[in-house]
Design an enzyme around this catalytic site. Structure first.
Site, PDB file in Angstrom:
ATOM      1  CE  LYS A 161      -4.407  -0.017   1.655  1.00 34.73           C
ATOM      2  NZ  LYS A 161      -5.120  -0.427   0.451  1.00 34.73           N
TER       3      LYS A 161
HETATM    4  N1  PMP Z   1      -5.719  -4.991  -3.324  1.00 34.72           N
HETATM    5  C1  PMP Z   1      -5.512  -3.667  -3.371  1.00 34.72           C
HETATM    6  C2  PMP Z   1      -4.674  -3.109  -4.476  1.00 34.72           C
HETATM    7  C3  PMP Z   1      -6.064  -2.829  -2.398  1.00 34.72           C
HETATM    8  O1  PMP Z   1      -5.855  -1.511  -2.444  1.00 34.72           O
HETATM    9  C4  PMP Z   1      -6.860  -3.394  -1.371  1.00 34.72           C
HETATM   10  C5  PMP Z   1      -7.498  -2.505  -0.337  1.00 34.72           C
HETATM   11  N2  PMP Z   1      -6.712  -2.406   0.804  1.00 34.72           N
HETATM   12  C6  PMP Z   1      -7.038  -4.785  -1.350  1.00 34.72           C
HETATM   13  C7  PMP Z   1      -6.451  -5.544  -2.339  1.00 34.72           C
HETATM   14  C8  PMP Z   1      -7.845  -5.454  -0.258  1.00 34.72           C
HETATM   15  O2  PMP Z   1      -7.149  -5.458   0.965  1.00 34.72           O
HETATM   16  P1  PMP Z   1      -7.930  -5.483   2.348  1.00 34.72           P
HETATM   17  O3  PMP Z   1      -8.876  -6.617   2.297  1.00 34.72           O
HETATM   18  O4  PMP Z   1      -6.881  -5.671   3.391  1.00 34.72           O
HETATM   19  O5  PMP Z   1      -8.624  -4.178   2.465  1.00 34.72           O
END
Ligand code: PMP
Length: 317
Positions: A161
């Protein structure tokens, strides 16, 4: 669609202090603003009218992921994951939120100077804002494979992220929407399915629940992990992490996205082809319900995923 700006009077946490959002500003030369050298998180908090309480969903795990991913670009977050949960609960209390909330932690290289080489000055903020439905998936989503490829781990690690990496997601999301889709599907440089622009992807095929492995440049989503646990424990489904070919998207039985914002988002059309019979699949619908119940504390076995913010406790003046 034009989003409305959040209320500048809400209280945020910025560099060790609680203050008005409108007063939490950075210098125009901030390193992260020019070079994308920040790492963020996204956490949901669910409001329960019945219990008059706010529940943070897997907050300590989100903060642990954030802290270790900050280490990839050598940003140091001093607070422990537990302390960060405490700050988040305090934000919910100070703002007196009585609705669902999205929490956005952000740590970044903060030196106000020109030059790509970062130094050790770091900034940190946690912002909590009211947040409802992200993608309306009631009737199912139409997803499209985009021409952009998912960032490679050896270019910008997608698992982290990192702010700059979200140019990749912004390009993909923009292309998908301009082409009439609700959300993008990224392929890796080797042509395998990676994930959505802001969410992970799952497919039901030959009785298995299949999702790409972390080595296919995905973000290791906590919703992905929650759904895998629910599928294994509550539905006795076989869950497999393996690479997925693009054409498998066209012949599978069910497809859905997962993510903090999208939650479980059924895909009923992909690249103008119906997924299965073109309606929300049974497994998807069941997992979506299980997830919705778990985040609202309605399944005892997953209560440990929830952290009450203590909304009944008086906030300091
Ligand atoms: N992939 C990306 C590129 C994202 O930005 C997110 C959002 N955080 C996710 C997957 C899903 O992650 P999470 O379930 O931890 O929110």
């Amino acid at each position: 669609m034009k989003a409305t700006d959040p209320n500048p009077d809400i209280t945020v946490y910025f560099n060790g202090r609680y203050m008005r959002l409108g007063d939490a500003n950075v210098n125009i030369l901030t390193h992260a603003l020019h070079y994308g050298t920040g790492v963020f998180e996204g956490i949901r908090a669910y409001w329960s009218d019945e219990q008059h309480e706010m529940f943070l969903f897997r907050a300590e795990e989100h903060y642990s992921r954030w802290k270790s991913n900050c280490g990839i670009i050598r940003i140091k977050v001093e607070e422990t994951a537990r302390e960060l949960c405490g700050i988040t609960a305090e934000l919910c209390r100070r703002n007196g939120f009585h609705e669902n909330v999205y929490v956005r932690p952000l740590a970044f290289k903060s030196a106000p100077r020109v030059g790509v080489q970062p130094d050790d000055r770091d900034g940190m903020a946690i912002i909590a804002i009211p947040f409802g439905v992200y993608l309306d998936s009631e009737k199912g989503l139409h997803a499209g494979v985009v021409s952009w490829r998912r960032v490679e781990d050896n270019a910008i690690p997608g698992r982290a992220k990192i702010c700059g990496a979200y140019v990749n997601s912004a390009l993909a999301g923009d292309e998908a929407r301009r082409n009439g889709f609700d959300e993008a599907i990224f392929l890796t440089e080797s042509g395998h399915v990676a994930e959505g622009a802001t969410c992970n992807i799952f497919m039901v095929r030959k009785g298995q629940l299949v999702t790409p492995p972390p080595s296919d440049n995905i973000l290791e989503g906590l919703t992905r992990d929650s759904v895998m646990q629910l599928a294994r424990r509550e539905m006795r489904l076989e869950v497999v992490e393996r690479s997925i070919d693009r054409s498998e998207l066209y012949v599978c039985d069910e497809l859905f996205f997962t993510g903090t914002a999208v939650e479980v988002g059924p895909i009923t059309q992909v690249d103008h082809r119906p997924v299965g019979d073109g309606t929300i699949g049974k497994t998807t619908a069941r997992l979506r319900q299980l997830y919705a119940d778990a985040v609202r504390g309605e399944i005892d076995a997953y209560q440990h995923w929830l952290l009450p913010a203590g909304m009944g406790v008086a906030a300091p003046a």
